[in-house]
Scaffold this motif. Structure first.
Motif, PDB file in Angstrom:
ATOM      1  N   TRP A 141      28.569  33.380  31.289  1.00  0.00           N
ATOM      2  CA  TRP A 141      28.981  34.297  32.374  1.00  0.00           C
ATOM      3  C   TRP A 141      30.103  35.172  31.855  1.00  0.00           C
ATOM      4  CZ3 TRP A 141      34.056  33.748  34.370  1.00  0.00           C
ATOM      5  CH2 TRP A 141      34.700  32.531  34.083  1.00  0.00           C
ATOM      6  N   THR A 142      30.296  36.301  32.495  1.00  0.00           N
ATOM      7  CA  THR A 142      31.387  37.186  32.109  1.00  0.00           C
ATOM      8  C   THR A 142      32.030  37.731  33.377  1.00  0.00           C
ATOM      9  OG1 THR A 142      30.166  39.256  32.108  1.00  0.00           O
ATOM     10  CG2 THR A 142      30.097  37.990  30.072  1.00  0.00           C
ATOM     11  N   GLN A 143      33.247  38.173  33.246  1.00  0.00           N
ATOM     12  CA  GLN A 143      33.912  38.822  34.376  1.00  0.00           C
ATOM     13  C   GLN A 143      34.930  39.821  33.850  1.00  0.00           C
ATOM     14  OE1 GLN A 143      33.244  38.401  37.842  1.00  0.00           O
ATOM     15  NE2 GLN A 143      34.388  40.311  37.713  1.00  0.00           N
ATOM     16  N   ALA A 144      34.838  41.041  34.333  1.00  0.00           N
ATOM     17  CA  ALA A 144      35.850  42.052  34.033  1.00  0.00           C
ATOM     18  C   ALA A 144      36.877  42.048  35.150  1.00  0.00           C
ATOM     19  CB  ALA A 144      35.201  43.426  33.930  1.00  0.00           C
ATOM     20  N   GLY A 145      38.101  42.416  34.826  1.00  0.00           N
ATOM     21  CA  GLY A 145      39.133  42.454  35.862  1.00  0.00           C
ATOM     22  C   GLY A 145      40.212  43.449  35.509  1.00  0.00           C
ATOM     23  N   PHE A 146      41.070  43.720  36.479  1.00  0.00           N
ATOM     24  CA  PHE A 146      42.120  44.727  36.279  1.00  0.00           C
ATOM     25  C   PHE A 146      43.399  44.332  36.994  1.00  0.00           C
ATOM     26  CE2 PHE A 146      41.561  46.231  40.616  1.00  0.00           C
ATOM     27  CZ  PHE A 146      40.236  45.908  40.879  1.00  0.00           C
ATOM     28  N   ASN A 147      44.499  44.892  36.502  1.00  0.00           N
ATOM     29  CA  ASN A 147      45.819  44.747  37.108  1.00  0.00           C
ATOM     30  C   ASN A 147      46.438  46.117  37.077  1.00  0.00           C
ATOM     31  OD1 ASN A 147      46.797  42.149  37.896  1.00  0.00           O
ATOM     32  ND2 ASN A 147      46.643  41.502  35.766  1.00  0.00           N
ATOM     33  N   SER A 148      46.886  46.618  38.194  1.00  0.00           N
ATOM     34  CA  SER A 148      47.579  47.898  38.144  1.00  0.00           C
ATOM     35  C   SER A 148      49.055  47.614  38.292  1.00  0.00           C
ATOM     36  CB  SER A 148      47.052  48.836  39.215  1.00  0.00           C
ATOM     37  OG  SER A 148      45.754  49.241  38.822  1.00  0.00           O
ATOM     38  N   ILE A 149      49.816  48.068  37.311  1.00  0.00           N
ATOM     39  CA  ILE A 149      51.213  47.647  37.207  1.00  0.00           C
ATOM     40  C   ILE A 149      52.129  48.830  37.518  1.00  0.00           C
ATOM     41  CG2 ILE A 149      52.927  46.572  35.679  1.00  0.00           C
ATOM     42  CD1 ILE A 149      50.375  45.487  34.086  1.00  0.00           C
ATOM     43  N   PRO A 150      52.776  48.804  38.697  1.00  0.00           N
ATOM     44  CA  PRO A 150      53.674  49.912  39.030  1.00  0.00           C
ATOM     45  C   PRO A 150      54.880  49.915  38.086  1.00  0.00           C
ATOM     46  CG  PRO A 150      53.274  48.477  40.945  1.00  0.00           C
ATOM     47  CD  PRO A 150      52.762  47.773  39.743  1.00  0.00           C
ATOM     48  N   VAL A 151      55.368  51.112  37.789  1.00  0.00           N
ATOM     49  CA  VAL A 151      56.557  51.227  36.943  1.00  0.00           C
ATOM     50  C   VAL A 151      57.639  51.931  37.761  1.00  0.00           C
ATOM     51  CG1 VAL A 151      57.518  52.164  34.798  1.00  0.00           C
ATOM     52  CG2 VAL A 151      55.149  51.353  34.867  1.00  0.00           C
ATOM     53  N   GLU A 152      58.813  51.312  37.839  1.00  0.00           N
ATOM     54  CA  GLU A 152      59.942  51.916  38.547  1.00  0.00           C
ATOM     55  C   GLU A 152      61.104  51.973  37.580  1.00  0.00           C
ATOM     56  OE1 GLU A 152      61.474  50.173  42.295  1.00  0.00           O
ATOM     57  OE2 GLU A 152      59.411  50.437  43.001  1.00  0.00           O
ATOM     58  N   LYS A 153      61.717  53.133  37.452  1.00  0.00           N
ATOM     59  CA  LYS A 153      62.847  53.315  36.535  1.00  0.00           C
ATOM     60  C   LYS A 153      62.524  52.704  35.170  1.00  0.00           C
ATOM     61  CE  LYS A 153      66.395  53.459  40.120  1.00  0.00           C
ATOM     62  NZ  LYS A 153      66.538  52.481  41.203  1.00  0.00           N
ATOM     63  N   ASN A 154      61.347  53.030  34.637  1.00  0.00           N
ATOM     64  CA  ASN A 154      60.909  52.551  33.322  1.00  0.00           C
ATOM     65  C   ASN A 154      60.710  51.047  33.224  1.00  0.00           C
ATOM     66  OD1 ASN A 154      60.553  54.872  31.839  1.00  0.00           O
ATOM     67  ND2 ASN A 154      62.767  55.095  31.493  1.00  0.00           N
TER      68      ASN A 154
ATOM     69  N   ASP B 163      29.362  28.378  42.143  1.00  0.00           N
ATOM     70  CA  ASP B 163      28.081  28.876  41.696  1.00  0.00           C
ATOM     71  C   ASP B 163      28.058  28.628  40.183  1.00  0.00           C
ATOM     72  OD1 ASP B 163      25.997  30.451  40.849  1.00  0.00           O
ATOM     73  OD2 ASP B 163      26.472  32.115  42.210  1.00  0.00           O
ATOM     74  N   GLU B 164      27.045  27.905  39.714  1.00  0.00           N
ATOM     75  CA  GLU B 164      27.000  27.574  38.285  1.00  0.00           C
ATOM     76  C   GLU B 164      26.949  28.850  37.420  1.00  0.00           C
ATOM     77  OE1 GLU B 164      27.813  24.931  36.626  1.00  0.00           O
ATOM     78  OE2 GLU B 164      27.074  25.659  34.679  1.00  0.00           O
ATOM     79  N   SER B 165      26.469  29.940  37.997  1.00  0.00           N
ATOM     80  CA  SER B 165      26.399  31.163  37.190  1.00  0.00           C
ATOM     81  C   SER B 165      27.763  31.837  37.002  1.00  0.00           C
ATOM     82  CB  SER B 165      25.367  32.137  37.761  1.00  0.00           C
ATOM     83  OG  SER B 165      25.564  32.308  39.130  1.00  0.00           O
ATOM     84  N   TYR B 166      28.821  31.270  37.588  1.00  0.00           N
ATOM     85  CA  TYR B 166      30.191  31.722  37.282  1.00  0.00           C
ATOM     86  C   TYR B 166      31.050  30.552  36.830  1.00  0.00           C
ATOM     87  CZ  TYR B 166      29.020  36.005  39.799  1.00  0.00           C
ATOM     88  OH  TYR B 166      28.439  37.162  40.214  1.00  0.00           O
ATOM     89  N   SER B 167      30.425  29.530  36.270  1.00  0.00           N
ATOM     90  CA  SER B 167      31.192  28.326  35.950  1.00  0.00           C
ATOM     91  C   SER B 167      30.893  27.806  34.552  1.00  0.00           C
ATOM     92  CB  SER B 167      30.877  27.217  36.967  1.00  0.00           C
ATOM     93  OG  SER B 167      31.258  27.611  38.271  1.00  0.00           O
TER      94      SER B 167
END
Ligand code: HEM
Length: 367
Positions: free
Chosen positions: A159-172, A120-124
């Motif tokens: 165009w713009t896009q927001a995004g996320f990453n959820s990063i688990p933490v184990e033993k620091n 889609d040209e509106s995301y390119s």
């Protein structure tokens, strides 16, 4: 520390440990001369420095008759590991008024059409990109908002896009984030702390491209919708066969540790490959090319045509030559089992400038 240095031999936001949030903006320029474009980057540079320092773009005003320079919503939030990465797209060089045509690297081109693309040209595409990443969503958005606002009349949003990453933490220790299909995403990445590997995979070395790109890299962005509803109806075994890895541990099928060798040639007792030859990872590994993936999940409401989630992956990769991405994507081709669950909706390529030294400005090597 919560601050990433702005100055250095390479731009930030590339080998920087991945943050929790991204706000990615693709822009078109409406300036009509090279001089104006240069002025734009010179104006942006100190603003980027200040924001990455956790400061407002200008000292707060006490004059109640004027609008504040900084829009203000990041006040009191720390720098939150903000990184701002600037790049230029192929279309910038095609604007004859700017007179940059002779500086275009031949490899900086719109990506070729891939078999299953539904773009889609509106995301390119786009003349410029600003990738703002931070551990706070408002800090990332604020950075792009203030850069755009200060460039009013010089650029427009494509165009713009927001995004996320959820990063688990184990033993620091930070673990590999999971994508919206629940699989660990990033396991097979090259090591960002290994300078030699980064010089081999990511950073353009002298004589590998046009001189102004030495120390820079190419960014590929693909907005890839993930069909969550189809995925969620799929049995676990089939999901694991799709990637060639176990969902829970991220380990190669038949193994237990996330970082164990895939050993693609392994066969079961009947002589069948243990890692399916049509699995995503098998196909990604068939070619010698490597890329640095730095993607973020997105969820942007609903696809009005079908009533399903418009969610997926803002896939971003960095490589010293776009052909590294192209070769891998061609290997995935029509046969990747993952194709049944995803659709590529947007595509853009940008040449990211080398790092900026104190006293210099973003993109100086181009001017
Ligand atoms: C590996 C997911 C698109 C290239 C992986 C892995 C997952 C994954 C779960 C295994 C863990 C890891 O190494 O990170 C996805 C999803 C995609 C997608 C959900 C789309 C929504 C792409 C695209 C490319 C790509 C478009 C490049 C053309 C790779 C590479 C690997 C990989 C190079 C690592 C292979 C190795 O171990 O050497 N992907 N991927 N992926 N993917 Fe993707």
């Amino acid at each position: 520390t919560e601050k990433v240095p702005f100055y250095g031999s390479h731009q930030s936001g590339i080998v920087t440990n991945v943050q929790k949030h991204i706000y990615f903006a693709s822009l078109n320029v409406i300036v009509t001369s090279k001089e104006e474009l240069k002025d734009l980057f010179e104006m942006w540079t100190p603003l980027a420095v200040r924001m990455m320092n956790g400061e407002e773009i200008a000292e707060p005003t006490t004059n109640s008759y004027v609008a504040a320079q900084d829009t203000g919503e990041a006040v009191g939030l720390s720098a939150s590991n903000l990184t701002i990465t600037f790049g230029v797209g192929p279309t910038l060089f095609e604007k004859s008024k700017l007179g940059l045509g002779h500086l275009k690297p031949t490899e900086l081109e719109a990506l070729p059409h891939f078999p299953k693309d539904q773009l889609d040209e509106s995301y390119s595409s786009g003349d410029l990109c600003i990738q703002a990443c931070a551990d706070d969503p408002q800090v990332a958005f604020h950075a792009v908002r203030n850069l755009i606002r200060s460039a009013s009349g010089k650029v427009i949003l494509k165009w713009t896009q927001a995004g996320f990453n959820s990063i688990p933490v184990e033993k620091n220790k930070k673990q590999t984030p999971r994508n919206l299909f629940a699989f660990k995403d990033g396991t097979g990445n090259p090591n960002v702390n290994d300078t030699k590997e980064m010089n081999d995979v990511v950073w353009v070395q002298s004589n590998e491209s046009v001189p102004w790109m030495t120390g820079g890299t190419y960014l590929v962005a693909r907005r890839i919708q993930m069909h969550l509803e189809t995925w969620d109806r799929t049995a676990l075994g089939e999901q694991e066969a799709t990637f060639g890895r176990h969902r829970d541990s991220g380990a190669p099928i038949g193994k237990t540790g996330e970082f164990e060798d895939m050993e693609l040639a392994r066969k079961d007792s009947s002589g069948n490959p243990i890692i399916p030859t049509t699995s995503h990872v098998h196909l990604a590994k068939l070619v010698d090319d490597r890329i640095l993936r730095r993607s973020f999940s997105y969820s942007s409401g609903m696809d009005p045509k079908t009533g399903v989630f418009d969610a997926g992956l803002l896939f971003i990769s960095f490589q010293k030559h776009p052909k590294q991405f192209i070769n891998i994507q061609n290997s995935l081709g029509r046969i990747d089992k993952l194709n049944e669950y995803i659709t590529h909706r947007g595509s853009a390529t940008f040449a990211c400038f080398p790092g900026i030294q104190k006293g210099s400005f973003v993109g100086e090597s181009l001017f």
